[in-house]
Design an enzyme around this catalytic site. Structure first.
Site, PDB file in Angstrom:
ATOM      1  N   ARG A 117      -9.564  -9.277  59.251  1.00  0.00           N
ATOM      2  CA  ARG A 117      -8.489 -10.128  58.560  1.00  0.00           C
ATOM      3  C   ARG A 117      -8.438 -11.418  58.645  1.00  0.00           C
ATOM      4  O   ARG A 117      -8.761 -11.998  59.758  1.00  0.00           O
ATOM      5  CB  ARG A 117      -7.065  -9.478  59.065  1.00  0.00           C
ATOM      6  N   ARG A 147       0.037  -2.759  61.966  1.00  0.00           N
ATOM      7  CA  ARG A 147      -0.202  -1.469  61.364  1.00  0.00           C
ATOM      8  C   ARG A 147      -1.913  -1.463  61.286  1.00  0.00           C
ATOM      9  O   ARG A 147      -2.601  -0.520  61.565  1.00  0.00           O
ATOM     10  CB  ARG A 147       0.338  -1.409  60.234  1.00  0.00           C
ATOM     11  N   THR A 148      -2.494  -2.446  60.562  1.00  0.00           N
ATOM     12  CA  THR A 148      -3.958  -2.473  60.213  1.00  0.00           C
ATOM     13  C   THR A 148      -4.893  -1.982  61.278  1.00  0.00           C
ATOM     14  O   THR A 148      -5.616  -1.336  61.310  1.00  0.00           O
ATOM     15  CB  THR A 148      -4.274  -3.502  59.209  1.00  0.00           C
ATOM     16  N   LYS A 196     -14.012 -23.895  69.636  1.00  0.00           N
ATOM     17  CA  LYS A 196     -14.900 -25.050  70.044  1.00  0.00           C
ATOM     18  C   LYS A 196     -15.919 -25.515  68.784  1.00  0.00           C
ATOM     19  O   LYS A 196     -16.572 -26.296  68.895  1.00  0.00           O
ATOM     20  CB  LYS A 196     -15.995 -24.382  71.014  1.00  0.00           C
ATOM     21  N   HIS A 229      -6.211  -6.175  49.829  1.00  0.00           N
ATOM     22  CA  HIS A 229      -5.920  -5.504  51.291  1.00  0.00           C
ATOM     23  C   HIS A 229      -6.469  -3.971  50.713  1.00  0.00           C
ATOM     24  O   HIS A 229      -5.586  -3.083  50.741  1.00  0.00           O
ATOM     25  CB  HIS A 229      -4.810  -5.594  51.507  1.00  0.00           C
TER      26      HIS A 229
HETATM   27  N1   CP Z   1       0.688  -3.110  55.973  1.00  0.00           N
HETATM   28  C1   CP Z   1       0.074  -4.068  56.749  1.00  0.00           C
HETATM   29  O1   CP Z   1      -0.943  -4.684  56.539  1.00  0.00           O
HETATM   30  O2   CP Z   1       0.741  -4.382  58.118  1.00  0.00           O
HETATM   31  P1   CP Z   1       0.085  -5.273  59.093  1.00  0.00           P
HETATM   32  O3   CP Z   1       0.164  -6.595  58.642  1.00  0.00           O
HETATM   33  O4   CP Z   1       1.101  -4.918  60.382  1.00  0.00           O
HETATM   34  O5   CP Z   1      -1.273  -4.637  59.287  1.00  0.00           O
END
Ligand code: CP
Length: 309
Positions: free
Chosen positions: A104, A54-55, A83, A132
């Site tokens: 992320r 999703r993100t 490396k 998040h």
């Molecule tokens: N909700 C969420 O962060 O989903 P993903 O891990 O798929 O990005």
């Protein structure tokens, strides 16, 4: 006057209530409208050191819908990091290829380190068990859409409250409004003590519970989460808690929930939420995931200084 141009999005704690509402209003303003020229010539780099559907995909889709370009990696093993290149060096190099970075990382604090290292905006797409924040914006957007207001709601949080970064970010944000909070989990997956202390200092009314059934009738909203196997250092500990909760249509219909009760989930789900719930009026989690597009369009446009309300 809210101005988010060049602002890093690292923690929801960095946002005032005015800034949060500004983004929610901008997302509502942009939803369903086409802006194919807005970010023309701009490049988004999405760097994912943990899996995502999703993100990453909604950020990339949002950027393309605004006329921008995307460069990306979701397999750090295919980059020169293997490396021995440091994250700081990699970020400095990617700064030269892009106008904004979405990162992320499995380490708490990695997006803050990146933001302190470079001068283009950095957006935290989830750092370990910490935060998040862009998920929180779309969670708030979904609650606002579903309930008509964020003020004074009774919100339950169910599942992995210890490691759940979406829970940590959302609880902090909802304290602005303020909401009453009910934290429901296995005793070993309670909210971190420091986060509870912070809520207490901010005057939030909250309580902790083992059983969802005992508080279900009091809730306007339930925020259900997956117990995250990948966060457990010891697989035996995961085995002890897996499958602790399982929501289903039958269970909810057998409880005295409020008629306009709504269930959110950041997704993905595993076994905590049965598919039988999907067609009920309580389920808003697919709508929630879809809201990633207008919310992330608003965040990109605001941080790149391309749009104001
Ligand atoms: N909700 C969420 O962060 O989903 P993903 O891990 O798929 O990005």
């Amino acid at each position: 006057m809210v101005n988010l141009k060049n602002k890093d999005i690292i923690s929801i704690r960095d946002f005032t209530i005015e800034e949060i509402l500004y983004i929610l209003n901008m997302a509502a303003d942009m939803e369903g409208h086409s802006y194919p020229e807005l970010l023309k010539g701009k490049v988004l780099a999405t760097l994912f050191f943990e899996p995502s559907t999703r993100t990453r995909m909604s950020f990339e889709s949002a950027m393309k819908l605004l006329g921008g370009e995307v460069i990306s990696f979701a397999e750090p093993g295919a980059t020169s990091l293997v490396k021995g290149e440091s994250l700081k060096d990699a970020i400095k190099i990617i700064e030269g290829y892009s106008d904004i970075i979405v990162l992320r990382h499995f380490l708490e604090g990695a997006p803050r380190l990146a933001a302190d290292t470079i001068s283009i905006p950095v957006i935290n797409a989830g750092d370990g068990t910490n935060q998040h924040p862009t998920q929180t914006f779309l969670d708030l957007y979904t609650i606002l859409r579903a309930k008509g207001s964020l003020e004074g709601l009774s919100v339950g949080f169910l599942g992995d409250l210890k490691y759940g970064r979406t829970v940590h970010s959302l609880a902090y944000a909802l304290a602005h409004f303020p909401c009453q909070m009910f934290f429901v989990s296995h005793p070993s997956l309670r909210m971190p003590v420091d986060q509870l202390e912070e809520l207490k200092e901010r005057g939030v009314k909250y309580s902790e519970h083992d059983s969802f059934e005992e508080i279900s009738h009091r809730l306007d909203v339930l925020y259900c989460t997956r117990i995250q196997q990948e966060r457990f250092a010891d697989p035996v500990e995961y085995e002890k808690v897996k499958g602790t909760y399982r929501l289903s249509k039958g269970l909810i219909e057998g409880l005295k929930v409020k008629p306009d009760f709504k269930i959110l989930h950041p997704l993905p789900r595993v076994d905590e939420m049965d598919e039988s719930l999907d067609e009920t009026p309580y389920a808003v989690y697919f709508q929630q995931a879809k809201s990633g597009i207008p919310v992330r369009k608003a965040l990109l446009a605001a941080v790149l200084g391309a749009k104001e309300l």
